[in-house]
Design an enzyme around this catalytic site. Structure first.
Site, mmCIF file in Angstrom:
data_model
loop_
_atom_site.group_PDB
_atom_site.id
_atom_site.type_symbol
_atom_site.label_atom_id
_atom_site.label_comp_id
_atom_site.label_asym_id
_atom_site.label_seq_id
_atom_site.Cartn_x
_atom_site.Cartn_y
_atom_site.Cartn_z
ATOM 1 N N SER A 133 0.850 -1.201 0.000
ATOM 2 C CA SER A 133 0.000 0.000 0.000
ATOM 3 C C SER A 133 0.877 1.239 0.000
ATOM 4 O O SER A 133 2.031 1.196 0.461
ATOM 5 C CB SER A 133 -0.868 -0.001 1.263
ATOM 6 N N TYR A 174 -2.658 0.350 10.697
ATOM 7 C CA TYR A 174 -2.757 -0.492 9.486
ATOM 8 C C TYR A 174 -1.507 -0.328 8.637
ATOM 9 O O TYR A 174 -0.923 -1.300 8.159
ATOM 10 C CB TYR A 174 -4.012 -0.092 8.706
HETATM 11 N N1 LIG Z 1 -8.843 -0.572 -0.813
HETATM 12 C C1 LIG Z 1 -7.755 0.147 -0.670
HETATM 13 O O1 LIG Z 1 -7.800 1.406 -0.624
HETATM 14 C C2 LIG Z 1 -6.399 -0.524 -0.593
HETATM 15 C C3 LIG Z 1 -5.269 0.272 -0.791
HETATM 16 C C4 LIG Z 1 -4.007 -0.313 -0.723
HETATM 17 C C5 LIG Z 1 -3.891 -1.657 -0.464
HETATM 18 N N2 LIG Z 1 -4.995 -2.426 -0.263
HETATM 19 C C6 LIG Z 1 -4.793 -3.846 0.038
HETATM 20 O O2 LIG Z 1 -5.366 -4.624 -0.988
HETATM 21 C C7 LIG Z 1 -5.797 -5.881 -0.467
HETATM 22 C C8 LIG Z 1 -7.242 -6.121 -0.851
HETATM 23 O O3 LIG Z 1 -8.033 -5.075 -0.331
HETATM 24 P P1 LIG Z 1 -9.459 -4.688 -0.911
HETATM 25 O O4 LIG Z 1 -9.485 -3.217 -1.072
HETATM 26 O O5 LIG Z 1 -9.803 -5.546 -2.057
HETATM 27 O O6 LIG Z 1 -10.373 -5.060 0.365
HETATM 28 P P2 LIG Z 1 -11.793 -5.816 0.460
HETATM 29 O O7 LIG Z 1 -12.711 -5.359 -0.606
HETATM 30 O O8 LIG Z 1 -12.213 -5.656 1.883
HETATM 31 O O9 LIG Z 1 -11.426 -7.343 0.183
HETATM 32 C C9 LIG Z 1 -10.646 -8.069 1.096
HETATM 33 C C10 LIG Z 1 -10.700 -9.542 0.721
HETATM 34 O O10 LIG Z 1 -9.890 -10.295 1.618
HETATM 35 C C11 LIG Z 1 -10.665 -11.365 2.165
HETATM 36 N N3 LIG Z 1 -10.106 -11.675 3.473
HETATM 37 C C12 LIG Z 1 -9.955 -10.850 4.540
HETATM 38 N N4 LIG Z 1 -9.389 -11.515 5.559
HETATM 39 C C13 LIG Z 1 -9.174 -12.781 5.130
HETATM 40 C C14 LIG Z 1 -8.614 -13.935 5.714
HETATM 41 N N5 LIG Z 1 -8.147 -13.924 6.976
HETATM 42 N N6 LIG Z 1 -8.555 -15.086 4.984
HETATM 43 C C15 LIG Z 1 -9.032 -15.109 3.715
HETATM 44 N N7 LIG Z 1 -9.560 -14.037 3.103
HETATM 45 C C16 LIG Z 1 -9.631 -12.889 3.808
HETATM 46 C C17 LIG Z 1 -12.092 -10.847 2.133
HETATM 47 O O11 LIG Z 1 -13.034 -11.891 2.005
HETATM 48 P P3 LIG Z 1 -13.789 -12.654 3.200
HETATM 49 O O12 LIG Z 1 -14.360 -11.589 4.082
HETATM 50 O O13 LIG Z 1 -14.809 -13.465 2.457
HETATM 51 O O14 LIG Z 1 -12.758 -13.497 3.853
HETATM 52 C C18 LIG Z 1 -12.094 -10.117 0.792
HETATM 53 O O15 LIG Z 1 -12.252 -11.025 -0.279
HETATM 54 C C19 LIG Z 1 -5.550 -5.820 1.040
HETATM 55 O O16 LIG Z 1 -4.328 -6.452 1.342
HETATM 56 C C20 LIG Z 1 -5.456 -4.331 1.322
HETATM 57 O O17 LIG Z 1 -4.686 -4.061 2.461
HETATM 58 C C21 LIG Z 1 -6.258 -1.888 -0.329
#
Ligand SMILES: NC(=O)c1ccc[n+]([C@@H]2O[C@H](COP(=O)([O-])OP(=O)(O)OC[C@H]3O[C@@H](n4cnc5c(N)ncnc54)[C@H](OP(=O)(O)O)[C@@H]3O)[C@@H](O)[C@H]2O)c1
Length: 260
Positions: A154, A167
């Site tokens: 990130s 975070y």
């Molecule tokens: N959105 C942003 O602004 C942003 C920016 C930079 C980086 N990121 C990173 O990108 C990645 C994805 O984020 P996102 O934005 O797509 O978030 P999201 O929409 O909340 O999706 C997160 C995914 O991870 C799964 N998950 C969470 N904990 C888990 C676990 N313990 N085991 C298996 N699956 C798990 C969730 O599904 P279930 O609930 O079904 O398990 C969901 O499919 C993360 O690492 C986040 O830190 C996000």
């Protein structure tokens, strides 16, 4: 120039029930990869498999911070698609509103377990399996095919976040793990890469506990924010390079996001 293709690749994507992971699973499948999708919500994963096609995708539900689940994921790739996965996307993770002083301490352990310990276990297990495939080979011969571990970091793992530094600290850790593994595994033909997105609209904001009004203000100031598809295109671009070319680190922000 030929279109990028991931034909013949076998992928594993954690956190594929929503957001970035779902978009990554979609684009990898669209470009020809076979995909094992993981997340905790089984019903959502079944929908994803239905959409991608039963011959092209399988679901392994479970908490991917657990080594047993990670083992099942990688084993499923081999038993279903006939070969060890060669494109592992370490994506599952969660955010948390606030700093070390203001964030909810009852959520620290789950976040650190998912974002850091889980990512480390998956990088380790995938790294061991992928580098085994090049055992006995030396020099450029280890580059007989592309092998990738692509990790979601990130911008807040590079620039300390003013609003979610607790975070962010997990993403600083993930950046260190990824670069360490890159140095260790690159010479053995495995590309370990980092993607560092800025603001992406997904379930992330709700899970992290950001106030909607505050979020609307941020998006007004820096928006439009990225979509999961924007990040997924980046992942597909990195994975589709020739085996001897490593796009190791991509920071992707909404154009108007000044910081972090
Ligand atoms: N959105 C942003 O602004 C942003 C920016 C930079 C980086 N990121 C990173 O990108 C990645 C994805 O984020 P996102 O934005 O797509 O978030 P999201 O929409 O909340 O999706 C997160 C995914 O991870 C799964 N998950 C969470 N904990 C888990 C676990 N313990 N085991 C298996 N699956 C798990 C969730 O599904 P279930 O609930 O079904 O398990 C969901 O499919 C993360 O690492 C986040 O830190 C996000």
């Amino acid at each position: 120039m030929s279109k990028p293709s991931l034909e013949g690749r076998i992928a594993v994507v954690t956190g594929a029930s929503a957001g970035i992971g779902l978009a990554v699973a979609r684009i990898l499948a669209a470009q020809g990869a076979m995909v094992v999708v993981n997340a905790r919500r089984q019903a959502k994963l079944e929908e994803v498999v239905g959409e991608l096609g039963k011959g092209r995708a399988i679901a392994v539900a479970g908490d991917c911070s657990e080594p047993a689940v990670i083992g099942r994921l990688l084993d499923a790739a081999r038993s279903t698609f006939g070969r060890e996965a060669d494109l592992v996307v370490v994506n599952a993770g969660r955010g948390l509103n606030g700093s070390v002083l203001t964030s909810d301490t009852s959520q620290w352990e789950e976040m650190v377990r998912t974002n850091v310990i889980g990512a480390a276990h998956l990088i380790r297990e995938a790294g061991l399996r992928l580098s085994k495939a090049t055992e006995g080979k030396s020099g450029p011969a280890v580059l007989d095919r592309a092998r990738d571990i692509i990790v979601l970091g990130s911008t807040v793992g590079r620039h300390v976040s003013p609003f979610s530094s607790m975070y962010g600290s997990t993403k600083f850790a993930v950046h260190g793990l990824t670069e360490g593994a890159r140095r260790e595994l690159g010479p053995r033909g495995v590309r370990v890469s980092l993607v560092e997105p800025g603001f992406v609209v997904s379930e992330f904001q709700g899970v992290a506990g950001y106030d909607q009004k505050w979020m609307d203000g941020v998006f007004e100031r820096i928006g439009p924010p990225l979509t999961p598809d924007d990040v997924a295109r980046t992942v597909a671009f990195m994975a589709s390079q020739p085996a001897g070319v490593h796009v190791a680190d991509v920071l992707i922000r909404p154009t108007r996001q000044d910081y972090p």
